[in-house]
Design a protein around this motif. Sequence first.
Motif, PDB file in Angstrom:
ATOM      1  N   SER A 182       0.626  -1.101  -0.130  1.00 27.99           N
ATOM      2  CA  SER A 182      -0.202   0.082  -0.080  1.00 27.99           C
ATOM      3  C   SER A 182       0.779   1.340  -0.231  1.00 27.99           C
ATOM      4  CB  SER A 182      -0.958  -0.008   1.096  1.00 27.99           C
ATOM      5  OG  SER A 182      -0.063  -0.008   2.383  1.00 27.99           O
ATOM      6  N   LEU A 183       1.944   1.246   0.778  1.00 30.28           N
ATOM      7  CA  LEU A 183       2.902   2.417   0.647  1.00 30.28           C
ATOM      8  C   LEU A 183       3.335   2.631  -0.676  1.00 30.28           C
ATOM      9  CD1 LEU A 183       4.414   4.454   2.304  1.00 30.28           C
ATOM     10  CD2 LEU A 183       6.018   2.824   3.016  1.00 30.28           C
ATOM     11  N   THR A 184       3.635   1.567  -1.407  1.00 30.05           N
ATOM     12  CA  THR A 184       4.191   1.850  -2.553  1.00 30.05           C
ATOM     13  C   THR A 184       3.269   2.693  -3.686  1.00 30.05           C
ATOM     14  OG1 THR A 184       5.523  -0.274  -2.610  1.00 30.05           O
ATOM     15  CG2 THR A 184       5.101   0.575  -4.902  1.00 30.05           C
ATOM     16  N   ILE A 185       2.028   2.389  -3.573  1.00 26.52           N
ATOM     17  CA  ILE A 185       1.149   3.056  -4.177  1.00 26.52           C
ATOM     18  C   ILE A 185       0.937   4.416  -3.843  1.00 26.52           C
ATOM     19  CG2 ILE A 185      -1.511   3.043  -4.884  1.00 26.52           C
ATOM     20  CD1 ILE A 185      -1.496   0.159  -4.356  1.00 26.52           C
ATOM     21  N   ALA A 186       0.816   4.678  -2.557  1.00 26.10           N
ATOM     22  CA  ALA A 186       0.866   5.901  -1.997  1.00 26.10           C
ATOM     23  C   ALA A 186       1.980   6.800  -2.226  1.00 26.10           C
ATOM     24  CB  ALA A 186       0.689   5.835  -0.334  1.00 26.10           C
ATOM     25  N   LEU A 187       3.098   6.457  -2.159  1.00 26.95           N
ATOM     26  CA  LEU A 187       4.471   7.052  -2.436  1.00 26.95           C
ATOM     27  C   LEU A 187       4.408   7.377  -4.243  1.00 26.95           C
ATOM     28  CD1 LEU A 187       7.118   5.631  -0.068  1.00 26.95           C
ATOM     29  CD2 LEU A 187       5.831   8.001  -0.022  1.00 26.95           C
TER      30      LEU A 187
END
Length: 283
Positions: A163-168
Amino acid sequence: MKKVLLGLGLLLAMSITSCTTADSAEVALVVDQIGNDKGVPNIEVASGFIFYFPPTQDVFMYPTSVQHKVWTADKQEDSDTDEHIDVTSADGATFGLDVSINLQLQRARASELFVKYRVGMEDLINTRVRTIVRKELLDNAVSFASDSLLQHRNVYESNVGKSLTIALEKEGFTLNNVAILKMALPASYKKAIERKIAVLQETATIKSQTVQAEQTALKKVALAKGNYEAAIYDAKTKEILSQPKLLELFRAETERVWAEQGVSPYGSNNVFGSAGNILLNRK
């Protein structure tokens, strides 16, 4: 006269013009500070030798190499303040996390980031990036009960990474890695775990003692049973051997054995006398 003034003006301009450099691991943003928007959209992405006019321009450097950041409770690690991130599980337990992250700025989106936040990379990581990381840690933690969060920490970390990959990516960053370095238990939960461990150890001890007692009891029962059965067989044997018929049979067998040997068990002193003294009745 005009040439003199022009030369003086050119000399003055050159004297106040500045120069800096940007290597391949960073991107330089030459920002025009003239106008109401101050740099929007007058931003030039440059590299190598960069000349700019300080009265009207600023240069911001954004590194495009991998940036490493650690948020931890350890004041000796990356900061002299406690920067750990708290998350809450589905059942309300609060865990303190030490988190490390490796990320890179996407070079083509450097101007977009500057327009949006207008701060340097270090401030950007400590503010906006930290907020994004914290949100993803919190959002994923509520999907786990406290014991599950401990037992499946690797799954939780993997979910956060996705999920952090998508957000960043939406902010112009590429995530290389995120890791949960430490997961501090809440005091109440730690005590509960210690009590549970103590109960399990006590239960295991009782179970072991019970099994041992059962084995000892079974051994005693087996020994008593063996002694009982042996006593029964011994009593029956004595009973059989003491019966008159059996004694008579035993004497008869004894006489048969003596007869086969050609002698009498009574020797020469028997009621019939010796063989030489027996008188035959002849007619």
